[in-house]
Design a protein around this motif. Sequence first.
Motif, mmCIF file in Angstrom:
data_model
loop_
_atom_site.group_PDB
_atom_site.id
_atom_site.type_symbol
_atom_site.label_atom_id
_atom_site.label_comp_id
_atom_site.label_asym_id
_atom_site.label_seq_id
_atom_site.Cartn_x
_atom_site.Cartn_y
_atom_site.Cartn_z
ATOM 1 N N ASP A 64 45.943 26.602 36.340
ATOM 2 C CA ASP A 64 44.857 27.582 36.448
ATOM 3 C C ASP A 64 43.677 27.232 35.551
ATOM 4 O OD1 ASP A 64 45.835 29.566 38.373
ATOM 5 O OD2 ASP A 64 47.454 29.821 36.929
ATOM 6 N N LEU A 86 48.021 32.033 53.230
ATOM 7 C CA LEU A 86 48.243 32.878 52.066
ATOM 8 C C LEU A 86 48.728 32.049 50.886
ATOM 9 C CD1 LEU A 86 48.635 35.526 50.559
ATOM 10 C CD2 LEU A 86 50.858 35.745 51.682
ATOM 11 N N VAL A 87 49.683 31.159 51.151
ATOM 12 C CA VAL A 87 50.218 30.383 50.044
ATOM 13 C C VAL A 87 49.193 29.368 49.557
ATOM 14 C CG1 VAL A 87 52.052 28.812 49.341
ATOM 15 C CG2 VAL A 87 52.579 30.774 50.782
ATOM 16 N N ALA A 89 46.034 29.866 49.410
ATOM 17 C CA ALA A 89 45.162 30.633 48.524
ATOM 18 C C ALA A 89 45.868 30.981 47.220
ATOM 19 C CB ALA A 89 44.697 31.899 49.235
ATOM 20 N N LEU A 91 47.929 29.212 45.608
ATOM 21 C CA LEU A 91 48.040 28.060 44.706
ATOM 22 C C LEU A 91 46.707 27.664 44.078
ATOM 23 C CD1 LEU A 91 50.451 25.917 46.913
ATOM 24 C CD2 LEU A 91 51.040 27.168 44.826
ATOM 25 N N ARG A 92 45.642 28.270 44.533
ATOM 26 C CA ARG A 92 44.319 27.892 44.043
ATOM 27 C C ARG A 92 44.185 28.146 42.544
ATOM 28 N NH1 ARG A 92 39.382 30.511 47.203
ATOM 29 N NH2 ARG A 92 40.702 29.867 48.937
ATOM 30 N N VAL A 96 42.771 34.896 42.491
ATOM 31 C CA VAL A 96 43.211 36.278 42.310
ATOM 32 C C VAL A 96 44.648 36.482 42.774
ATOM 33 C CG1 VAL A 96 40.918 37.288 42.462
ATOM 34 C CG2 VAL A 96 42.215 36.876 44.553
ATOM 35 N N LEU A 97 45.195 35.517 43.503
ATOM 36 C CA LEU A 97 46.559 35.658 43.991
ATOM 37 C C LEU A 97 47.562 34.873 43.148
ATOM 38 C CD1 LEU A 97 45.887 35.297 47.844
ATOM 39 C CD2 LEU A 97 45.803 37.343 46.439
ATOM 40 N N ALA A 98 47.125 34.407 41.981
ATOM 41 C CA ALA A 98 47.980 33.550 41.155
ATOM 42 C C ALA A 98 49.293 34.224 40.788
ATOM 43 C CB ALA A 98 47.232 33.124 39.894
ATOM 44 N N ALA A 99 49.293 35.550 40.690
ATOM 45 C CA ALA A 99 50.521 36.257 40.318
ATOM 46 C C ALA A 99 51.646 35.978 41.300
ATOM 47 C CB ALA A 99 50.262 37.764 40.255
ATOM 48 N N MET A 100 51.277 35.657 42.539
ATOM 49 C CA MET A 100 52.314 35.492 43.555
ATOM 50 C C MET A 100 53.139 34.232 43.340
ATOM 51 S SD MET A 100 50.307 36.932 46.919
ATOM 52 C CE MET A 100 51.744 37.197 47.945
ATOM 53 N N ARG A 101 52.663 33.336 42.453
ATOM 54 C CA ARG A 101 53.487 32.143 42.173
ATOM 55 C C ARG A 101 53.639 31.933 40.672
ATOM 56 N NH1 ARG A 101 49.168 29.665 39.316
ATOM 57 N NH2 ARG A 101 47.376 29.307 40.687
ATOM 58 N N ASN A 102 53.691 33.024 39.938
ATOM 59 C CA ASN A 102 53.691 32.912 38.471
ATOM 60 C C ASN A 102 54.915 32.171 37.936
ATOM 61 O OD1 ASN A 102 55.825 34.973 37.538
ATOM 62 N ND2 ASN A 102 54.596 36.117 39.001
#
Lengths: 198, 580
Positions: A64, A86-87, A89, A91-92, A96-102
């Motif tokens: 990040d 979705l995935v 995005a 991983l970018r 704003v979606l970083a929590a989904m792959r924390n």
Amino acid sequence: MRKLGLVIQDGLLPIFFKLLQQGFVVNAETGCSVKDLLCNQLGVGEDYLQNRIQTLFLNGMPVDDVTEAVIPNHATLALSGAMPGLVGATLRKGGVLAAMRNTISYSEVQTSHEHRVARVKIKLFNMILKELGPLFLGNGVLIPTEKFQDFLSRHLADLKRACSSVQLDDRHIKAAELESVTWTDPEISLQVKSDRPL
Amino acid sequence: MDKILRINMGADGGPSIKTEPLGDYAGAGGRGLTSAIISKEVPPLCHPLGEDNKLVIAPGLLSGSTAAVSGRLSVGCKSPLTGGIKEANAGGQPSQMLGRLGYAAIVLEGSPKEKTLYKIIINKDNIDILEDNSLCMLGNYDLVDKMKAEYGEKISCISIGQAGEMKLAGASIACTDMELRPTRHAGRGGVGAVMGAKGVKVIVIDDDGMKMRQPQDPEAFKAANKEWVAGLKKHPVSGEGLPAYGTNVLTNVINEAGAYPTKNFMWGRFDNCDKISGETQAAVEEERGGKGAATHGCHRGCIIRCSGTYLNKDGHYLTKQPEYETVWAHGGNCGIDDLDAIAMLDRLDDDFGLDTIEMGATIAVAMEAGLAEFGDAEAAIRLVKEVGEGTPLGRVLGSGAAVTGKVFGVERVPVVKGQAMPAYDPRGVQGIGVTYATATMGADHTAGYAVASNIMGVGGSVDPLKPEGQIELSRNLQIATAAVDATGMCLFVAFPVLDQPETFQALIDMINAFYGLSLTADDVTELGKSILKNEREFNLAAGLTSKDDRLPEYFKKEKLPPHDITFMVKDEELDEVFNW
């Protein structure tokens, strides 16, 4: 290690990109940040890093903050543009979606880093492959010999047709002679330049 | 687009036709309309293949207009695969043509009393429903060729292959593309089986003589569409990455993240992924088909152009450019690294009318069961051919991964609500696991796809670095996706909309100008919520409970290499997704 330098018609550079997609090695100073490695050592522009390289993986972990992520020895760094889905995005970098792959995100745990010259494996994907491929090929990369031989078997005719200069170690040869070269080391040093400089 | 065409396939004396105004459904389109009709008119406990189920085919709100990328077609029913409500959607030409003919939806009702196969011909003057048993057990390609010969080359088709006729739960509904090939599929949930149960083999659409739908405020619409197009073109995903490599651009990236399900979800990385990556695929397509072969729209009006044409080694057309999900399902998930074999599997799926995700997942389960070795492409092709031939084994496989797992005693079966997971391991990307678990549609990568909470303003802002954000993000994304699905826009508009607020506003402005409305972003959010509410209530009434909102147990126990992690989101957190 054998050193191969090629000057080739500009339009043929993309045939080398598959080698870069699989990963290549550069020797660089490690213990520094991702940004320092890319921008200060390898010649990638800061604007380019900020705007075009939207997805980075350091040893498989999404990064990040390129100023905080530190390159260890024998690191693998993969660079990609913005990805769909979705995935994609998720991983970018810094998205704003970083929590989904924390659970797989890069997080810095070491407090001190030794600076030394070491091997760093780099993979280039998608638009980044097209855009940075010529830069890395021009600077020179280390490629597994097995992969290069496979490449040579498929593209020797292209090289015969489109290479204006072939330098093997310290001597100039004809492209056709590449077929009979003995490659014994596990890696070769490959530098490819376009006949139309960047 | 102010009327609904209802066809009762079970009427006395043969199928009957009724055209009626939208009534209470006015203002709904795409998934918004399919889910509204299903939730209101279909008894939740009915058998999915019985006479009480309905198959709703609905263009998006802007289909048939000049709005760019507005050609998605939604198909809704009670799913034979999940037992819950289903919306599957596809690109291709039919959505635009139906929109121009003025149909907001076609609803197939009842069941034919005789074992007869029908074709439905729709043009501006007539609707003909004709018996045609000569179409029996034709693949989609031969079927479309036959329709082309009979009705000309300006038609589009919505059809089923052998799998739909056999009413297999993995059956898809095919839509023809710009070249009149049956390559775009409403794949998920067994919608093709429901069409088969209605006795309808093909719907032929001819919009000859019809004009583009006209907006109520042409100037405002034109300006908004211009902004919309500019937004799509300038974004690096919709304007560069997708047109250059197609959706398969994801292979290298998901693999690098360690979230690429490999050999039936045993590993998160596939060693040979570069052999089947989007970069390699595009190079192969251009080498065989010339420059530009990897750049192609799936319907007129598409400016993203993420499809392409895949030629075989001899330079002959084999299939359209296989999508990321297909390349993964039949590729890495089965240990197969041969692009030509994967393209052949894609062709077979399209021809038989099968969901490529479900079939790839099923073949991988079959491989784990010992029916073939991982990596054996010839065996995978043979197994898919068994489905098309309707052998007993083929019917088991065509019924999907869950059934195949039960029949062959396999524990590692990656399904939620009976539907196979797509190409992202939920242990690697835990947020997608939340969506897989809780989506009303079963495991679905497109259910929570679209617009970020900070733009939609749903449920407040989320700290991206806190784990608990996953629940809220998944909820917000599911709401937003439902709203986008209602517009008929391709989901790939999500990224320009995500990153560029002016592009999101342009979308709202287009809808407002077209219908003479004054919607705000909040209204769009409410639309998404109402769609999900309808779907959720249907599922509850159909017998699905919170216990169905779970990933298979092994995802909590088996660590996924290379990150060696399990799925860690707690059940009680999953139950919070729909608590708004």
